[in-house]
Design an enzyme around this catalytic site. Structure first.
Site, PDB file in Angstrom:
ATOM      1  N   ASP A 108       1.010   0.509   9.019  1.00  0.00           N
ATOM      2  CA  ASP A 108       1.772   0.206  10.227  1.00  0.00           C
ATOM      3  C   ASP A 108       1.831   1.642  10.813  1.00  0.00           C
ATOM      4  OD1 ASP A 108       1.998  -2.304   9.477  1.00  0.00           O
ATOM      5  OD2 ASP A 108       3.754  -2.131   8.619  1.00  0.00           O
TER       6      ASP A 108
HETATM    7  N1  URA Z   1       3.411  -3.305   3.957  1.00  0.00           N
HETATM    8  C1  URA Z   1       3.655  -2.957   5.373  1.00  0.00           C
HETATM    9  O1  URA Z   1       4.753  -3.585   5.598  1.00  0.00           O
HETATM   10  N2  URA Z   1       3.430  -2.058   6.096  1.00  0.00           N
HETATM   11  C2  URA Z   1       2.245  -1.225   5.790  1.00  0.00           C
HETATM   12  O2  URA Z   1       1.995  -0.213   6.290  1.00  0.00           O
HETATM   13  C3  URA Z   1       1.721  -1.074   4.346  1.00  0.00           C
HETATM   14  C4  URA Z   1       2.159  -2.267   3.516  1.00  0.00           C
END
Ligand code: URA
Length: 240
Positions: A108
């Protein structure tokens, strides 16, 4: 003679266009096995012939592998109209095949940590295939202290509103009770955030620290990258 055209070899291994390379060749700046070579169409055998530009050997590299420490705010994409992407951090001078590089998986925008960049599609496929259950480990800081119940829910698998509950995941609570390591063997959209949300908690900070046998280098600052060592590559290739 089979092989690769000299101008193609040099433009693939460098950042100059075929036209620029042709000019270098015509000017006598290129040698093959020590002999000046003025014909761009001359065939060379990658890995066997020694190709030099201005006296410096240009090695043939087929696959490249980089460990990138993604900073928060950077998007896991190759193009974005608003935010800085991973590729914006990569200097062409550091790689032979920037145009071919892609990311193995995504994080993310606000997540930090380990991302692998390569042009090796076969390895990427093996690392990402849901069948292989490659472990991904994260450090996480939460709003509320963690407890044994959350740990048990993680190991049983959690209904996060998808068709199926998550696969069993490991939650290791740290000394600070709102910090933990989480190990997943799958990679759903916002998975860790959604898993904690289902437990009534909230992720404040998330960082990936491991993929399979590959650990994020602690000496690699956020926003920086480096090639994988031969030993690190072996660890990744050991996944089948
Ligand atoms: N889980 C999440 O919520 N975000 C990420 O970037 C990776 C795993």
């Amino acid at each position: 003679m089979s092989g690769m055209r000299l101008d193609k070899y040099l433009s693939e291994m460098g950042n100059q266009s075929r036209t620029e390379i042709k000019q270098y060749i015509k000017k006598g700046r290129v040698t093959v096995n020590g002999q000046t070579q003025k014909q761009p169409e001359r065939k060379v055998a990658p890995g066997r012939d020694a190709v030099c530009l201005d006296g410096k050997e240009v090695l043939f590299v087929k696959n490249e592998y980089f460990m990138f420490h993604k900073p928060a705010g950077c998007v896991s994409a190759t193009k974005d109209a608003v935010h800085k992407t991973v590729l914006d951090y990569i200097d062409e001078a550091d790689c032979h095949r920037k145009k071919e590089l892609f990311l193995v998986g995504r994080l993310d925008r606000d997540t930090e940590g380990l991302l692998l960049l390569t042009n090796d599609g076969e390895l990427a496929h093996r690392l990402l295939s849901p069948k292989n259950h490659v472990e991904k480990q994260y450090f996480v800081r939460l709003k509320n202290p963690l407890n044994e119940e959350e740990k048990e829910r993680f190991s049983a698998g959690i209904d996060i509103g998808d068709e199926k509950p998550t696969r069993p995941a490991e939650l290791e609570i740290l000394k600070e009770e709102n910090e933990a390591y989480v190990t997943l063997t799958e990679g759903r959209f916002h998975q860790i955030k959604r898993m904690f949300e289902s437990c009534g908690n909230e992720v404040l900070y998330l960082k990936r620290i491991r993929m399979g046998g590959l650990w994020l280098d602690e000496n690699l600052p956020a926003g920086q990258y480096r090639p994988l060592s031969a030993a690190e590559l072996e660890l990744l290739k050991a996944i089948n």
